[in-house]
Design a protein around this motif. Structure first.
Motif, PDB file in Angstrom:
ATOM      1  N   LEU A 267       1.948   7.774   1.292  1.00 46.20           N
ATOM      2  CA  LEU A 267       0.810   7.068   1.897  1.00 46.20           C
ATOM      3  C   LEU A 267       0.448   5.786   1.148  1.00 46.20           C
ATOM      4  N   VAL A 268       0.909   5.637  -0.077  1.00 45.16           N
ATOM      5  CA  VAL A 268       0.544   4.469  -0.895  1.00 45.16           C
ATOM      6  C   VAL A 268       0.973   3.147  -0.268  1.00 45.16           C
ATOM      7  N   PRO A 269       2.231   2.986   0.181  1.00 50.02           N
ATOM      8  CA  PRO A 269       2.598   1.702   0.790  1.00 50.02           C
ATOM      9  C   PRO A 269       1.768   1.382   2.030  1.00 50.02           C
ATOM     10  N   LEU A 270       1.456   2.405   2.823  1.00 48.18           N
ATOM     11  CA  LEU A 270       0.663   2.181   4.025  1.00 48.18           C
ATOM     12  C   LEU A 270      -0.776   1.802   3.663  1.00 48.18           C
ATOM     13  N   GLY A 271      -1.324   2.453   2.657  1.00 45.63           N
ATOM     14  CA  GLY A 271      -2.673   2.103   2.196  1.00 45.63           C
ATOM     15  C   GLY A 271      -2.740   0.686   1.658  1.00 45.63           C
ATOM     16  N   ASP A 272      -1.701   0.273   0.933  1.00 42.96           N
ATOM     17  CA  ASP A 272      -1.668  -1.091   0.414  1.00 42.96           C
ATOM     18  C   ASP A 272      -1.564  -2.101   1.555  1.00 42.96           C
ATOM     19  N   ALA A 273      -0.737  -1.811   2.557  1.00 42.13           N
ATOM     20  CA  ALA A 273      -0.615  -2.708   3.715  1.00 42.13           C
ATOM     21  C   ALA A 273      -1.952  -2.806   4.444  1.00 42.13           C
ATOM     22  N   TRP A 274      -2.646  -1.686   4.606  1.00 46.35           N
ATOM     23  CA  TRP A 274      -3.957  -1.683   5.265  1.00 46.35           C
ATOM     24  C   TRP A 274      -4.964  -2.516   4.462  1.00 46.35           C
ATOM     25  N   ARG A 275      -4.974  -2.336   3.138  1.00 47.83           N
ATOM     26  CA  ARG A 275      -5.914  -3.078   2.287  1.00 47.83           C
ATOM     27  C   ARG A 275      -5.673  -4.577   2.388  1.00 47.83           C
ATOM     28  N   ARG A 276      -4.416  -4.981   2.334  1.00 52.98           N
ATOM     29  CA  ARG A 276      -4.096  -6.411   2.411  1.00 52.98           C
ATOM     30  C   ARG A 276      -4.416  -6.982   3.786  1.00 52.98           C
ATOM     31  N   ASP A 277      -4.189  -6.195   4.841  1.00 53.49           N
ATOM     32  CA  ASP A 277      -4.523  -6.645   6.188  1.00 53.49           C
ATOM     33  C   ASP A 277      -6.036  -6.793   6.341  1.00 53.49           C
ATOM     34  N   ALA A 278      -6.799  -5.868   5.781  1.00 51.04           N
ATOM     35  CA  ALA A 278      -8.260  -5.959   5.868  1.00 51.04           C
ATOM     36  C   ALA A 278      -8.761  -7.225   5.178  1.00 51.04           C
TER      37      ALA A 278
END
Length: 174
Positions: free
Chosen positions: A154-165
């Motif tokens: 889940l870490v890569p997806l969480g990082d992608a979400w954070r950067r998109d936000a």
């Protein structure tokens, strides 16, 4: 971007080959459920029963590759028409659009990385499934290692979400 799918496909092929090599030596019953206390349910040895981890991973790979393809193709917010410089009304719709094409590609890559890590998480369960001795006992590390790898996925997806936000916040402010 599809180079990011290669680790998952290699993992899937490796799991299938490993299972094919082990299948002739499996006992008459194979595990059908593994719980905290070890194997707690068994089923007769069939190709379908023996290859459950491979089939689950094949399905997951297909679903996440499809999701990655759709994520990469969606029209991002920065490409939508902005009437009179305002935030597009479509930005508040039910579609959670990425902020930019870069963000869309990042999300697609994150989905494919998550899938590869989920493949690694299934390796300990394959080992339990393909043991040649019919024993309920499993080492104490199997389930914690599997769960840790699933969470790590889940870490890569969480990082992608954070950067998109962060990109969306900057877009909204502009």
């Amino acid at each position: 971007m599809w180079v990011w799918l290669a680790p998952s496909l290699l993992m899937l092929c490796g799991m299938a080959a490993w299972g094919a090599l082990r299948y002739p030596y499996l006992p008459g019953r194979v595990p059908s459920h593994v719980g905290p206390g070890g194997v707690d349910a068994w089923t007769d040895k069939t190709l379908l029963a023996a290859f459950v981890p491979v089939l689950v991973y094949a399905g997951l790979t297909a679903a996440l590759a499809g999701s990655a393809a759709l994520s990469a193709r969606i029209t991002p917010l920065d490409e939508l028409a902005r009437p009179q410089g305002r935030w597009p009304a479509v930005a508040n719709s039910l579609t959670n659009r990425p902020a930019s094409a870069t963000s869309a590609r990042r999300t697609a890559r994150a989905l494919l990385m998550m899938n590869a890590l989920y493949g690694v998480a299934l390796v300990p369960l394959c080992w339990v499934q393909w043991r040649t001795a019919e024993t309920a006992a499993i080492p104490g590390w199997v389930l914690p290692a599997t769960l840790a790898l699933l969470v790590l996925g889940l870490v890569p997806l969480g990082d992608a979400w954070r950067r998109d936000a962060a990109e969306k916040k900057a877009l909204k402010a502009a």
